[in-house]
Motif scaffolding. Structure first.
Motif, mmCIF file in Angstrom:
data_model
loop_
_atom_site.group_PDB
_atom_site.id
_atom_site.type_symbol
_atom_site.label_atom_id
_atom_site.label_comp_id
_atom_site.label_asym_id
_atom_site.label_seq_id
_atom_site.Cartn_x
_atom_site.Cartn_y
_atom_site.Cartn_z
ATOM 1 N N PHE A 106 3.448 1.044 6.747
ATOM 2 C CA PHE A 106 2.021 0.851 7.019
ATOM 3 C C PHE A 106 1.824 0.160 8.369
ATOM 4 C CE2 PHE A 106 1.035 1.448 2.409
ATOM 5 C CZ PHE A 106 0.002 2.360 2.567
ATOM 6 N N TYR A 110 0.487 3.088 10.752
ATOM 7 C CA TYR A 110 -0.978 3.058 10.625
ATOM 8 C C TYR A 110 -1.639 1.877 11.339
ATOM 9 C CZ TYR A 110 -5.573 2.205 8.664
ATOM 10 O OH TYR A 110 -6.916 1.922 8.531
ATOM 11 N N VAL A 143 -3.828 6.491 -0.707
ATOM 12 C CA VAL A 143 -3.502 5.125 -0.292
ATOM 13 C C VAL A 143 -3.848 4.124 -1.404
ATOM 14 C CG1 VAL A 143 -3.963 3.316 1.410
ATOM 15 C CG2 VAL A 143 -3.946 5.729 2.113
ATOM 16 N N LEU A 148 -1.253 -1.216 0.695
ATOM 17 C CA LEU A 148 -1.720 -1.446 2.074
ATOM 18 C C LEU A 148 -1.658 -2.935 2.413
ATOM 19 C CD1 LEU A 148 -3.382 0.124 4.487
ATOM 20 C CD2 LEU A 148 -5.348 -1.027 3.462
ATOM 21 N N GLN A 162 1.767 7.541 2.244
ATOM 22 C CA GLN A 162 0.493 6.812 2.217
ATOM 23 C C GLN A 162 0.073 6.379 3.619
ATOM 24 O OE1 GLN A 162 -0.220 3.760 -0.709
ATOM 25 N NE2 GLN A 162 1.021 4.775 -2.282
ATOM 26 N N SER A 163 1.036 5.911 4.413
ATOM 27 C CA SER A 163 0.704 5.450 5.774
ATOM 28 C C SER A 163 0.204 6.610 6.635
ATOM 29 C CB SER A 163 1.914 4.779 6.438
ATOM 30 O OG SER A 163 2.939 5.720 6.733
ATOM 31 N N ALA A 166 -3.327 7.424 5.570
ATOM 32 C CA ALA A 166 -4.217 6.382 6.115
ATOM 33 C C ALA A 166 -4.541 6.683 7.579
ATOM 34 C CB ALA A 166 -3.559 5.007 5.986
ATOM 35 N N THR A 259 -8.626 -2.686 6.264
ATOM 36 C CA THR A 259 -7.801 -2.743 7.480
ATOM 37 C C THR A 259 -8.287 -3.869 8.402
ATOM 38 O OG1 THR A 259 -7.327 -0.378 7.361
ATOM 39 C CG2 THR A 259 -7.042 -1.432 9.512
#
Length: 265
Positions: A106, A110, A143, A148, A162-163, A166, A259
């Motif tokens: 992540f 991301y 995600v 995260l 997942q990253s 995202a 985020t």
């Protein structure tokens, strides 16, 4: 001549893309973590391309302080950047988490491009026709907000997928927020012949050139000027539909809100 910044460009697809763009006469900003490898890459690109307009920048994208440092360095040296290719990525690593206790996938795949792109916005906006190319993947998975935040342990495959979703979700949101810029997410091709793929899977399907060719085209071809907010799937050789979450406004809003909170804490 364009000024083009390619992250993770000391090997693999990033390096090949940097070389192709240098051969076309563009000014290239190369990025890596290792100073020796970076210098070696710059020398090689200059020699092979015959283009001296190649600069290097050091940053460890798992460390957000290091990302902020490279933003300051580039912003001090350049008044505008035309194209940013967010290519740097990680699949496997000896360390599972970064200094902020976030999963390394992540962090690098991301959070770092999110932070970098937003940090370079003023000089991207100084370009006549700025573009941001975000390296997604065929591997995309919904995600988990807890993952995260670094609170939920997940496998290498799941963290990577997942990253990358995202990044794709944010790429679409970024395109909407900045209608005067071109922002494209791209799967450069599955199992390309790169070090990351060798470490992860031990085999490959296609040469790394396949990925470099599409990044070159998306970065500078006039025909992609109006392709903002789209996802190019190089396994199909055309624009395609990514994971459905990339179109889920509620999930995108939550992702970006979380985020911001994580990066500001």
């Amino acid at each position: 001549m364009k000024t083009i910044f390619i992250t993770g460009s000391t090997d693999g697809v990033g390096k090949l893309t940097a070389l192709k763009l240098a051969e076309s006469g563009h000014q290239i900003l190369v990025h890596g973590r290792n100073p020796e490898k970076l210098e070696q890459t710059i020398s090689e690109i200059k020699e092979v391309s015959g283009n001296d307009k190649v600069r290097g920048f050091i940053s460890d994208f798992s460390d957000f302080r290091s990302v902020k440092k490279i933003i300051a360095e580039i912003s001090n040296e350049f008044s505008s950047i035309d194209i940013l290719i967010n290519n740097a990525g990680v699949f496997k690593s000896s360390a599972q988490k970064n200094q902020d206790s976030l999963d390394l996938r992540f962090a690098v795949n991301y959070f770092a491009p999110y932070l970098l792109t937003n940090g370079l916005l003023p000089i991207l906006k100084s370009s006549d026709a700025p573009r941001v190319i975000n390296l997604s993947s065929a591997a995309q998975s919904s995600v988990s907000i807890e993952a995260l935040k670094g609170n939920e342990p997940i496998s290498n495959n799941e963290a990577y997928a997942q990253s990358k979703l995202a990044l794709t979700m944010w790429s679409f949101a970024f395109a909407k927020a900045h209608p005067n810029m071109t922002s494209i997410a791209v799967n450069p091709g599955s199992l390309l012949n790169t070090n990351m793929v060798k470490e992860a899977y031990g085999h490959h399907w296609s040469s790394a050139d396949k990925g470099a060719n599409i990044l070159y085209e998306l970065a500078i071809s006039e025909k992609h000027k109006e392709s903002s907010g789209k996802y190019f799937d190089n396994d199909k050789g055309d624009f395609n539909i990514p994971h459905s979450d990339a179109y889920d406004e509620e999930k995108i809003i939550r992702l970006i809100s979380e985020t911001k909170e994580i990066l500001n804490s």
